[in-house]
Design a protein around this motif. Structure first.
Motif, mmCIF file in Angstrom:
data_model
loop_
_atom_site.group_PDB
_atom_site.id
_atom_site.type_symbol
_atom_site.label_atom_id
_atom_site.label_comp_id
_atom_site.label_asym_id
_atom_site.label_seq_id
_atom_site.Cartn_x
_atom_site.Cartn_y
_atom_site.Cartn_z
ATOM 1 N N ARG A 1 0.837 -1.198 0.000
ATOM 2 C CA ARG A 1 0.000 0.000 0.000
ATOM 3 C C ARG A 1 0.879 1.259 0.000
ATOM 4 N NH1 ARG A 1 -2.640 -1.304 4.107
ATOM 5 N NH2 ARG A 1 -4.374 -2.255 2.991
ATOM 6 N N PRO A 2 0.572 2.262 -0.843
ATOM 7 C CA PRO A 2 1.359 3.511 -0.824
ATOM 8 C C PRO A 2 1.084 4.289 0.452
ATOM 9 C CG PRO A 2 -0.528 3.747 -2.279
ATOM 10 C CD PRO A 2 -0.502 2.311 -1.854
ATOM 11 N N SER A 3 2.006 5.163 0.791
ATOM 12 C CA SER A 3 1.861 6.032 1.956
ATOM 13 C C SER A 3 1.040 7.246 1.555
ATOM 14 C CB SER A 3 3.241 6.455 2.466
ATOM 15 O OG SER A 3 3.117 7.397 3.502
ATOM 16 N N VAL A 4 -0.080 7.464 2.240
ATOM 17 C CA VAL A 4 -0.990 8.566 1.926
ATOM 18 C C VAL A 4 -0.838 9.649 2.975
ATOM 19 C CG1 VAL A 4 -3.386 9.242 1.586
ATOM 20 C CG2 VAL A 4 -2.602 7.010 0.771
ATOM 21 N N ARG A 5 -0.727 10.896 2.533
ATOM 22 C CA ARG A 5 -0.534 12.024 3.454
ATOM 23 C C ARG A 5 -1.169 13.279 2.869
ATOM 24 N NH1 ARG A 5 3.752 15.158 1.296
ATOM 25 N NH2 ARG A 5 4.946 14.047 -0.312
ATOM 26 N N LEU A 6 -1.400 14.272 3.765
ATOM 27 C CA LEU A 6 -1.845 15.583 3.301
ATOM 28 C C LEU A 6 -0.757 16.233 2.462
ATOM 29 C CD1 LEU A 6 -3.565 17.167 6.433
ATOM 30 C CD2 LEU A 6 -4.669 16.720 4.239
ATOM 31 N N GLU A 7 -1.172 16.948 1.408
ATOM 32 C CA GLU A 7 -0.177 17.637 0.583
ATOM 33 C C GLU A 7 0.531 18.723 1.372
ATOM 34 O OE1 GLU A 7 0.189 19.940 -3.720
ATOM 35 O OE2 GLU A 7 -1.611 18.812 -3.205
ATOM 36 N N ARG A 8 -0.185 19.419 2.223
ATOM 37 C CA ARG A 8 0.411 20.405 3.125
ATOM 38 C C ARG A 8 -0.529 20.656 4.287
ATOM 39 N NH1 ARG A 8 -2.006 25.151 3.068
ATOM 40 N NH2 ARG A 8 -3.226 25.792 1.250
ATOM 41 N N PRO A 9 0.003 21.062 5.425
ATOM 42 C CA PRO A 9 -0.862 21.384 6.558
ATOM 43 C C PRO A 9 -1.792 22.547 6.218
ATOM 44 C CG PRO A 9 1.434 21.171 7.246
ATOM 45 C CD PRO A 9 1.436 21.156 5.758
ATOM 46 N N GLY A 10 -3.005 22.489 6.714
ATOM 47 C CA GLY A 10 -3.967 23.556 6.472
ATOM 48 C C GLY A 10 -4.847 23.338 5.263
#
Length: 661
Positions: free
Chosen positions: A448-457
């Protein structure tokens, strides 16, 4: 007898006719307007003949100055280019008529002061437009005239563009408030190459600055561009001998030697920047939709405002309890998504806003406003009976989170896959994210790929990081109900197929850096033809490697990353901090697919003003008409004539290529 008389008369008439035709042809030729063929073009700028007052005159009392030249002249933007020092409170009247330039000073002349009228590159000859650069006239109202000078160049710190028409000035006495309250003591402006000479200085020490004096008050305002020199400058003069080559009418050359004065310093390098100072205030507030509140501030902030409801059943509640925030990186643009359906239905919301605002002393202080956020009820058109009947027959679609992939079907090997939703996501179950690859027409499951927010806010944009294989067909699947937005809606299944690029599609360039002190952090930026960065790499071990580059034409720039931030840092007057130093690779770089090239780069091999390639330089000097090639096959050249009839050789403005750190 009569026959002979008639014959003679006829001969006389014929002769008169021939003469008349000849005279007519000559007159017609003289009256014909056309370009004369042959002969050299005029490439010489106007030559000073005389003036009133004369150069270096003392005890001058009159306010009208006239200057005569050897040919008809014109003035190019005199109100902007021509500078009188000391600065005049009332703008002078400056005009050109035939061979004469006239300056009428409207301020009363101050006793015991040396005046300089610096024409920069405003004077040109009328026919060919040859520029007389560096021309200035000086005179004094007292018994003596000040003669010292400071010369140099102003470049933009980030891009090394020549600063054209920038005001350069000095102070002999300097305190913390001088720069923002007191006009410069003596001023000049940069020419088209960014060069300047501040003339007629008294003996002493000076602080030197350059500003783009937008409001023409001859001192710096914090929103204006500025450059400053680190140390105090003490101008000096020295006697030197120079050689001139004279050409006689017989085209023979002879060399003569004469005494001259060399004024120092003549190589002051100033790099301007902008502090990006903006006053902080609430610029706008709105409720564009029932479920949104928008706030826009005049400048980036380091903290959020405090917002509380003043009406409805949630009176006194902080906004964090009934909304989800979408914020820009600088916290200057804020969107609050209202989560309480009762508040969404309410036409009128009163909100107490407490935020920091710039006061009259340019300090940030807290202030409180009441925001009245109204929604007008939209007029609803009564639907037609036919439309209602058709709508009743259509299947009802369950609302869901609109989730879309934004990175396309051709995936870059070195970049994550990106996707976004139309509303803020409050819950993301990454267990519902699956990745597979097609091998020999069969799909195989992958980690599974690592999923994250593109940037805070930003609660709506996400990235899926993965180490992609080249030329491979992938499928990303997000199960239904894996994503929940702020209104409790969930997503439908998402299936996105894409193919990665081949390694052979890319190129790379390795720079071997010379001239950078060991251990000094630096960053190399690869630039496109618009002088904008497209890739960045740190200098490590004297080298910088930029990979995964598409074919095309590039340029390169290096900046010394003093604060090791990984981003370029501008200067600060308040902190007495110079902008980070910038250098340009002097040639363009052409890359093709599957190329890996190495370039040696000595950042000090060329003077700063010669480093930036001409193809991406924006502030270029205007061509003289006389310098334009006579045929389309010849290349046009930038020409700029440097002349100062009142400066001995050795003290004129430096030519291009004279400035280095």
């Amino acid at each position: 007898m009569s026959v002979n008389r008639n014959k003679a008369t006829s001969l006389r008439l014929l002769a008169v006719g021939v003469i008349a035709v000849a005279v007519g042809a000559i007159v017609a030729a003289c009256a014909s307007i056309g370009r004369p063929e042959g002969g050299p073009r005029d490439v010489t700028p106007p030559v000073y003949v005389k003036s009133n007052p004369r150069p270096g005159a003392t005890r001058v009392a009159g306010s009208r100055i006239t200057i005569d030249f050897d040919e008809n002249v014109q003035l190019d933007d005199p109100g902007s280019k021509i500078v009188i020092s000391p600065a005049q409170r009332t703008s002078p009247a400056i005009s050109a008529n035939g061979r004469r330039v006239t300056v009428d000073l409207r301020d009363t002349l101050v006793p015991g002061v040396t005046y300089t009228i610096d024409f920069a590159d405003a004077i040109k000859d009328l026919n060919e437009g040859n520029v007389l650069d560096g021309f200035a006239l000086d005179f004094a109202t007292g018994d003596s005239i000040d003669t010292l000078r400071i010369s140099g160049m102003v470049l933009e710190a980030r891009t090394l563009e020549p600063a054209q028409g920038m005001l350069v000035g000095v102070y002999s006495a300097f305190t913390d408030t001088t720069l923002t309250t007191v006009p410069f003591e003596r001023i000049t402006k940069t020419n088209q190459l960014g060069q300047f000479t501040i003339r007629n200085l008294k003996a002493g020490s000076y602080h030197i600055f350059a500003i783009n004096d937008v409001n023409r008050d001859y001192h710096w305002d914090r929103s204006e561009d500025i450059a400053f020199y680190d140390t105090v400058i003490t101008p000096t003069a020295m006697n030197v001998q120079v050689t001139d080559t004279l050409e006689s009418s017989q085209a023979t050359d002879s060399i003569v030697t004469r005494d001259a004065t060399h004024f120092l310093p003549d190589d002051v390098s100033l790099t301007w920047f902008n502090e990006e100072y903006k006053t902080q205030y609430l610029a706008d507030n709105a409720r564009p939709e029932r479920n949104k509140i928008n706030l826009r501030f005049g400048a980036p902030a380091d903290s959020l405002p405090i917002l509380k409801l003043l009406n409805t059943h949630r009176r006194g509640d902080d906004i964090s309890k009934w909304s989800v925030l979408e914020a820009s990186a600088g916290l200057d643009t804020l969107t609050y998504w209202i989560t309480d359906t009762t508040l969404i239905a309410n036409d009128s919301l009163l909100v107490e806003a407490r935020y920091r605002r710039t006061d009259s002393l340019e300090n940030l202080s807290w202030t409180t406003d009441t925001l009245r956020l109204f929604m007008r009820k939209a007029r609803m058109k009564k639907p037609k009976k036919k439309d209602v009947e058709e709508a009743d027959t259509l299947p009802k679609e369950t609302p869901s989170v609109a989730l879309k992939v934004s990175s396309g079907t051709l995936q870059e090997l070195h970049r994550p896959l990106s996707f976004f939703s139309a509303t803020p996501i409050v819950e993301f179950d990454t267990a519902g994210v699956h990745l597979s690859a097609m091998i020999d027409s069969v799909w195989y499951d992958l980690p599974r790929p690592s999923v994250r927010l593109e940037r805070p806010g930003d609660p709506m944009s996400y990235l899926a990081d993965y180490r992609w294989d080249e030329d491979t067909h992938y499928r990303l699947t997000i199960d239904s109900a894996s994503v929940t937005d702020l209104y409790g809606l969930v997503n439908r299944p998402l299936i996105h197929e894409f193919t990665t690029k081949k390694l052979s599609d890319y190129s790379s360039v390795r720079f071997v850096i010379h001239g950078l002190p060991e251990g000094v952090p630096a960053m190399v930026e690869l630039l496109n033809s618009s002088d904008k960065p497209v890739a960045t790499a740190a200098v490590e071990g004297g080298e910088a490697l930029l990979s995964y580059l598409n074919s095309g034409t590039y340029y390169a720039r290096l900046y010394v990353d003093v604060d090791s931030s990984g981003t370029y840092t501008a200067g600060s007057v308040e902190l007495d901090r110079q902008p980070e130093e910038t250098y340009y690779y002097p040639r363009k770089i052409n890359l093709k697919k599957n190329w890996d090239i190495e370039q040696t780069w000595d950042i000090n091999a060329q003077a700063l003003d010669l480093q930036k390639p001409l193809e991406i330089k924006k502030n270029k000097p205007k061509d003289s008409k006389a310098a334009l090639s006579s045929t389309d096959d010849e290349e046009e050249e930038d020409t700029f004539n440097y002349s100062d009839p009142f400066t001995n050789p050795g003290s004129e403005r430096y030519g291009s290529g004279a400035f280095s750190r």
